[in-house]
Write a protein that holds these residues in place. Structure first.
Motif, PDB file in Angstrom:
ATOM      1  N   LEU A 251       0.828  -1.204   0.000  1.00 45.85           N
ATOM      2  CA  LEU A 251       0.000   0.000   0.000  1.00 45.85           C
ATOM      3  C   LEU A 251       0.864   1.257   0.000  1.00 45.85           C
ATOM      4  O   LEU A 251       0.552   2.246  -0.664  1.00 45.85           O
ATOM      5  N   LEU A 252       1.972   1.206   0.739  1.00 42.44           N
ATOM      6  CA  LEU A 252       2.895   2.340   0.740  1.00 42.44           C
ATOM      7  C   LEU A 252       3.486   2.557  -0.646  1.00 42.44           C
ATOM      8  O   LEU A 252       3.621   3.686  -1.106  1.00 42.44           O
ATOM      9  N   ARG A 253       3.837   1.460  -1.306  1.00 44.72           N
ATOM     10  CA  ARG A 253       4.430   1.590  -2.636  1.00 44.72           C
ATOM     11  C   ARG A 253       3.421   2.134  -3.644  1.00 44.72           C
ATOM     12  O   ARG A 253       3.764   2.953  -4.502  1.00 44.72           O
ATOM     13  N   VAL A 254       2.178   1.686  -3.546  1.00 39.56           N
ATOM     14  CA  VAL A 254       1.128   2.216  -4.430  1.00 39.56           C
ATOM     15  C   VAL A 254       0.988   3.719  -4.210  1.00 39.56           C
ATOM     16  O   VAL A 254       0.961   4.505  -5.164  1.00 39.56           O
ATOM     17  N   HIS A 255       0.906   4.111  -2.954  1.00 37.45           N
ATOM     18  CA  HIS A 255       0.719   5.526  -2.661  1.00 37.45           C
ATOM     19  C   HIS A 255       1.933   6.341  -3.103  1.00 37.45           C
ATOM     20  O   HIS A 255       1.796   7.461  -3.624  1.00 37.45           O
TER      21      HIS A 255
END
Length: 317
Positions: free
Chosen positions: A11-15
């Motif tokens: 999720l951090l990488r997507v954001h």
């Protein structure tokens, strides 16, 4: 193909990729008036092999090259090949620019994606990548790229750096990170908290559940000690209270512009600040519309109101 999309790092990488895209879209919107700093910012947000080439180009040359990518009178594939010749890179590398513009249709030519697709031909690369995306059931190539990337400490560090860069004047920037924080596991949240160096209120806005918002009577707080910096002090005390209130809005009477020092004028430019006369009218209107508490020592007796009020004088006792 194994895609680990259930860990918080994903999720951090997507954001992180979405924020890079926002930066690139913002820069493309002002294409034609770039400075050298804009070129550096543009290059810093790229993730494929074209990054190093872009970083070395002058602003005027790069803008001229990229503007050709938007010439709808030329077939898109031809535009990519023209750009590749101007930049002296393979056409596949130029695909990254289309990825940021339309991540639902075009894959990024990153090392991760290239290893998965296994083709150097532009047309085959796009066609095969689209098949992989459909099979993955992910929304777009941003999500697929994030799923292919490996976790490392920089994901958490990036998250922390984003939070630490937020000031009280632009506190609303914390909003997209709040759910991300609660999606982290217990150990990752503890690591984030240990690295936060921002104002206590911003830390609380990230890590605490808020009861509701609050409206601060700016002139009233300023007049307690004739210091606009007391806004930061009051917000710090709110962050330490049992009940936490977020977001906040600050209402000043318009005459505040004649009372504050130049060093404090950045507060008046904050998107959370309103200049309005009579200030009491807007304070109470916002409190009722937002179901917010009011931070003021004024009892508003001239108004027929029952809003909940916090007297800031108790913070200075």
């Amino acid at each position: 193909m194994t895609l680990n999309i259930y860990d918080p790092d994903y999720l951090l990488r997507v954001h992180r990729l979405q924020m890079k895209r926002n930066n690139i879209i913002r820069l493309i919107a002002k294409l034609g008036s770039w400075s050298n700093d804009d070129v550096k910012s543009f290059a810093d947000n790229l993730i494929g092999p074209v990054k190093n080439v872009v970083m070395e180009k002058r602003a005027d040359f790069l803008q001229k090259c990229l503007s050709g990518l938007f010439d709808k009178g030329i077939p898109l594939v031809k535009r990519l090949y023209n750009l590749s010749e101007e930049l002296s890179v393979p056409a596949l590398h130029c695909l990254e620019f289309l990825f940021w513009l339309r991540p639902s249709s075009y894959p990024p030519p990153t090392n991760e994606m290239s290893s998965l697709i296994g083709s150097d031909d532009l047309i085959s690369f796009v066609a095969n990548a689209r098949k992989v995306l459909r099979k993955s059931m992910l929304k777009d190539f941003i999500e697929l790229q994030a799923a292919l990337m490996k976790s490392d400490e920089s994901d958490i560090d990036w998250f922390v750096n984003q939070i630490n860069s937020i000031t009280l004047q632009d506190c609303s920037k914390i909003e997209p990170y709040r759910q991300l924080y609660f999606d982290l596991n217990t150990f990752e949240r503890a690591e984030v908290r240990s690295k936060l160096r921002c104002h206590a209120y911003i830390q609380a806005a990230l890590t605490r559940k808020a009861e509701r918002g609050m409206v601060l009577d700016g002139n009233n707080i300023f007049m307690l000690r004739k210091k606009l910096s007391d806004l930061e002090f009051v917000l710090e005390k709110i962050a330490q209270s049992d009940g936490f209130y977020y977001p906040f809005w600050i209402v000043f009477d318009k005459n505040i512009v004649h009372l504050v020092d130049k060093k404090d004028e950045n507060w008046l430019e904050s998107p959370s600040v309103f200049l309005y006369s009579p200030a009491d009218e807007l304070i109470l209107q916002l409190a009722m519309e937002k179901n917010a508490v009011v931070v003021s020592s004024d009892r508003f007796r001239q108004w027929d109101t029952m809003v909940q009020r916090i007297d800031p004088r108790r913070f200075f006792e």
